[in-house]
Design a protein around this motif. Sequence first.
Motif, PDB file in Angstrom:
ATOM      1  N   ALA A   1       4.676  -0.012  13.251  1.00 53.78           N
ATOM      2  CA  ALA A   1       4.453  -0.973  14.334  1.00 53.78           C
ATOM      3  C   ALA A   1       3.003  -1.442  14.315  1.00 53.78           C
ATOM      4  N   PRO A   2       2.722  -2.658  14.793  1.00 56.45           N
ATOM      5  CA  PRO A   2       1.352  -3.161  14.815  1.00 56.45           C
ATOM      6  C   PRO A   2       0.415  -2.181  15.521  1.00 56.45           C
ATOM      7  N   GLY A   3      -0.682  -1.882  14.858  1.00 55.63           N
ATOM      8  CA  GLY A   3      -1.651  -0.958  15.434  1.00 55.63           C
ATOM      9  C   GLY A   3      -1.418   0.485  15.073  1.00 55.63           C
ATOM     10  N   ASP A   4      -0.217   0.803  14.515  1.00 54.29           N
ATOM     11  CA  ASP A   4       0.083   2.173  14.110  1.00 54.29           C
ATOM     12  C   ASP A   4      -0.249   2.351  12.638  1.00 54.29           C
ATOM     13  N   ALA A   5      -0.961   3.387  12.328  1.00 55.15           N
ATOM     14  CA  ALA A   5      -1.302   3.685  10.939  1.00 55.15           C
ATOM     15  C   ALA A   5      -0.319   4.688  10.374  1.00 55.15           C
ATOM     16  N   GLU A   6      -0.081   4.583   9.060  1.00 53.08           N
ATOM     17  CA  GLU A   6       0.787   5.551   8.400  1.00 53.08           C
ATOM     18  C   GLU A   6       0.094   6.902   8.322  1.00 53.08           C
ATOM     19  N   ASP A   7       0.738   7.922   8.750  1.00 50.55           N
ATOM     20  CA  ASP A   7       0.209   9.274   8.669  1.00 50.55           C
ATOM     21  C   ASP A   7       0.833   9.958   7.464  1.00 50.55           C
ATOM     22  N   GLY A   8      -0.008  10.363   6.505  1.00 51.75           N
ATOM     23  CA  GLY A   8       0.503  10.968   5.277  1.00 51.75           C
ATOM     24  C   GLY A   8       1.253  12.241   5.515  1.00 51.75           C
ATOM     25  N   ASP A   9       1.048  12.895   6.659  1.00 49.52           N
ATOM     26  CA  ASP A   9       1.736  14.153   6.932  1.00 49.52           C
ATOM     27  C   ASP A   9       3.066  13.952   7.627  1.00 49.52           C
ATOM     28  N   GLU A  10       3.359  12.737   8.092  1.00 47.54           N
ATOM     29  CA  GLU A  10       4.620  12.478   8.761  1.00 47.54           C
ATOM     30  C   GLU A  10       5.743  12.345   7.744  1.00 47.54           C
ATOM     31  N   GLU A  11       6.962  12.612   8.208  1.00 49.33           N
ATOM     32  CA  GLU A  11       8.109  12.419   7.344  1.00 49.33           C
ATOM     33  C   GLU A  11       8.292  10.923   7.065  1.00 49.33           C
TER      34      GLU A  11
ATOM     35  N   GLY B   1      30.244   2.804  -5.745  1.00 56.63           N
ATOM     36  CA  GLY B   1      28.862   2.394  -5.899  1.00 56.63           C
ATOM     37  C   GLY B   1      28.305   2.742  -7.272  1.00 56.63           C
ATOM     38  N   TRP B   2      27.554   1.809  -7.826  1.00 55.78           N
ATOM     39  CA  TRP B   2      26.822   2.008  -9.083  1.00 55.78           C
ATOM     40  C   TRP B   2      25.418   1.477  -8.865  1.00 55.78           C
ATOM     41  N   TRP B   3      24.411   2.302  -9.153  1.00 55.35           N
ATOM     42  CA  TRP B   3      23.042   1.879  -8.901  1.00 55.35           C
ATOM     43  C   TRP B   3      22.133   2.227 -10.073  1.00 55.35           C
ATOM     44  N   PRO B   4      21.290   1.292 -10.507  1.00 52.59           N
ATOM     45  CA  PRO B   4      20.203   1.678 -11.407  1.00 52.59           C
ATOM     46  C   PRO B   4      19.306   2.676 -10.670  1.00 52.59           C
ATOM     47  N   TYR B   5      19.012   3.792 -11.298  1.00 51.53           N
ATOM     48  CA  TYR B   5      18.266   4.868 -10.640  1.00 51.53           C
ATOM     49  C   TYR B   5      16.796   4.779 -11.040  1.00 51.53           C
ATOM     50  N   PHE B   6      15.961   4.344 -10.084  1.00 49.09           N
ATOM     51  CA  PHE B   6      14.516   4.285 -10.274  1.00 49.09           C
ATOM     52  C   PHE B   6      13.889   5.417  -9.475  1.00 49.09           C
ATOM     53  N   SER B   7      13.092   6.230 -10.129  1.00 49.29           N
ATOM     54  CA  SER B   7      12.452   7.327  -9.422  1.00 49.29           C
ATOM     55  C   SER B   7      11.315   7.862 -10.275  1.00 49.29           C
ATOM     56  N   PHE B   8      10.632   8.836  -9.730  1.00 49.61           N
ATOM     57  CA  PHE B   8       9.549   9.488 -10.446  1.00 49.61           C
ATOM     58  C   PHE B   8      10.050  10.801 -11.027  1.00 49.61           C
ATOM     59  N   PRO B   9       9.469  11.234 -12.142  1.00 52.20           N
ATOM     60  CA  PRO B   9       9.831  12.568 -12.649  1.00 52.20           C
ATOM     61  C   PRO B   9       9.465  13.630 -11.625  1.00 52.20           C
ATOM     62  N   PRO B  10      10.112  14.791 -11.662  1.00 56.86           N
ATOM     63  CA  PRO B  10       9.886  15.811 -10.639  1.00 56.86           C
ATOM     64  C   PRO B  10       8.424  16.145 -10.404  1.00 56.86           C
ATOM     65  N   LEU B  11       7.604  16.123 -11.457  1.00 55.65           N
ATOM     66  CA  LEU B  11       6.189  16.445 -11.310  1.00 55.65           C
ATOM     67  C   LEU B  11       5.498  15.516 -10.330  1.00 55.65           C
ATOM     68  N   LEU B  12       5.925  14.242 -10.276  1.00 55.13           N
ATOM     69  CA  LEU B  12       5.266  13.227  -9.465  1.00 55.13           C
ATOM     70  C   LEU B  12       6.082  12.820  -8.247  1.00 55.13           C
ATOM     71  N   SER B  13       7.111  13.572  -7.931  1.00 54.30           N
ATOM     72  CA  SER B  13       8.000  13.197  -6.818  1.00 54.30           C
ATOM     73  C   SER B  13       7.456  13.693  -5.490  1.00 54.30           C
ATOM     74  N   LEU B  14       7.576  12.819  -4.500  1.00 55.24           N
ATOM     75  CA  LEU B  14       7.313  13.190  -3.107  1.00 55.24           C
ATOM     76  C   LEU B  14       8.646  13.194  -2.370  1.00 55.24           C
ATOM     77  N   PRO B  15       8.845  14.069  -1.400  1.00 57.96           N
ATOM     78  CA  PRO B  15      10.085  14.036  -0.600  1.00 57.96           C
ATOM     79  C   PRO B  15      10.249  12.670   0.053  1.00 57.96           C
ATOM     80  N   THR B  16      11.448  12.133   0.015  1.00 56.33           N
ATOM     81  CA  THR B  16      11.699  10.818   0.603  1.00 56.33           C
ATOM     82  C   THR B  16      12.283  10.901   2.009  1.00 56.33           C
ATOM     83  N   VAL B  17      12.604  12.108   2.465  1.00 55.08           N
ATOM     84  CA  VAL B  17      13.055  12.292   3.853  1.00 55.08           C
ATOM     85  C   VAL B  17      12.335  13.495   4.433  1.00 55.08           C
TER      86      VAL B  17
END
Length: 437
Positions: A195-205, A421-437
């Motif tokens: 939201a306007p004025g809200d900054a992304e917090d790196g520690d938030e989910e 469903g069929w999807w091209p799977y774009f992601s990072f290798p496990p070494l560089l992965s961050l949790p997405t939820v």
Amino acid sequence: MAAVVAEPLREAPDDVVDEILLRLPCPSSLVRAAAACSSFRLLVSSPSFLRRHRALHPDESGPFLGVFSSVPASGKSGGTFHPAGPPHPAAAAARAVAGAADFSFAFLPGPPDADAESQSGWLVRDYRDGRFLLDRAPSSDAIVTDLAVCDPVSRRYVLLPPIPGDLAATADNPLGVLGGRRWCEPFLAPSPAPAPGDAEDGDEEPAFAVIWTARCPRRVVALAFSSRDGAWRALPSPDCFVWRSRRSIFACPVHAVWNRRHYAHGRFYWVDCLTNRWLVLDTSVMELTVEEIQSPSRFWEENVAVVEGPNGAVGVFAHEFYHADGNASLNYYTILRDDDNTQSWQLEKTIPLPWSTKHGRPYCLRGATNGCLVIEVSQDSPRPFMSSNYSRDVELFTIDVKHFQLERVCRARCSGGVSDGWWPYFSFPPLLSLPTV
């Protein structure tokens, strides 16, 4: 007096190394840096570093690693990940993801009542940005299902709150999807901006959004959920938008239109080539509208895939139903808006395909993501796309809007048809992965 000679610098300070690695532009560069020494590996795999790197390079998405199908392998649950194989440049990273992730989604909770025979298991409904959306029906006739958003690499999940009864009641007599296994169509939307004025917090989910739709006889009911406020709300939808259950014998059945959901640059599309109507969901305003876009009459909806073109353009891959010369080809169009506000398809390129169509069409268009389209090829008893629910040996290829070059992904054993469903799977290798939820 002898001059003091400074000791040569044998090792760069940690803060300098940190700044150098932050400026490496792509994930493959970070992987190579991590392989150089253990200290680099610890640095580039730390969540704080990865968040800063993603913030500095927001346009760098994860590489293409393979194809994900919502149809599980025989005797298994969840879905099937078909990793890119050699000599594909992402084969090693794809193999690492296949070994690290749980694409059976066995970490999701079981049904509340383990003895209830009417309850179904979890079905994969959508994939976007490293997240998967699954649902579970409490009974065979249930319109509203349990919903879960999860990350198979980190094995984290979020169960969404139930849809309020007053909102669910607006879905009156919906038509079935997935061959009658479900009565609703939920899918993931792009992550909501702060939201306007809200900054992304790196520690938030990480935030996510889910759209829930039901295809009723005279309108589409659409609801939206945002993890930022944890609430469901109704979306404006055009009245009297009739989905005809009976169409021309020369057209696809209506379920082919509804099941072929497309996405490009913040908008979802359902394309009806027979009537030149596109149902459009604009996620910037969260509103459904109907647009008239004149399309070539020779295309069926199953032969069309809307993709994200460069510079914000809406692109369309489409192929002819019949190739008179027996040589297959794929057309690429862009959607243009004229001065009088009418929209139409403009042919940009025709790409020859290396498969003969003299004895049937051995290929079909599957899902598209990030301007990348998946093509399934089966030389063994080619059948129409709509009846392709049998198990078969196939080869998977991709083609993208940047190079228009076919690239082989892998050979796979597949099943499933237009409803899956069929999807091209774009992601990072496990070494560089961050949790997405």
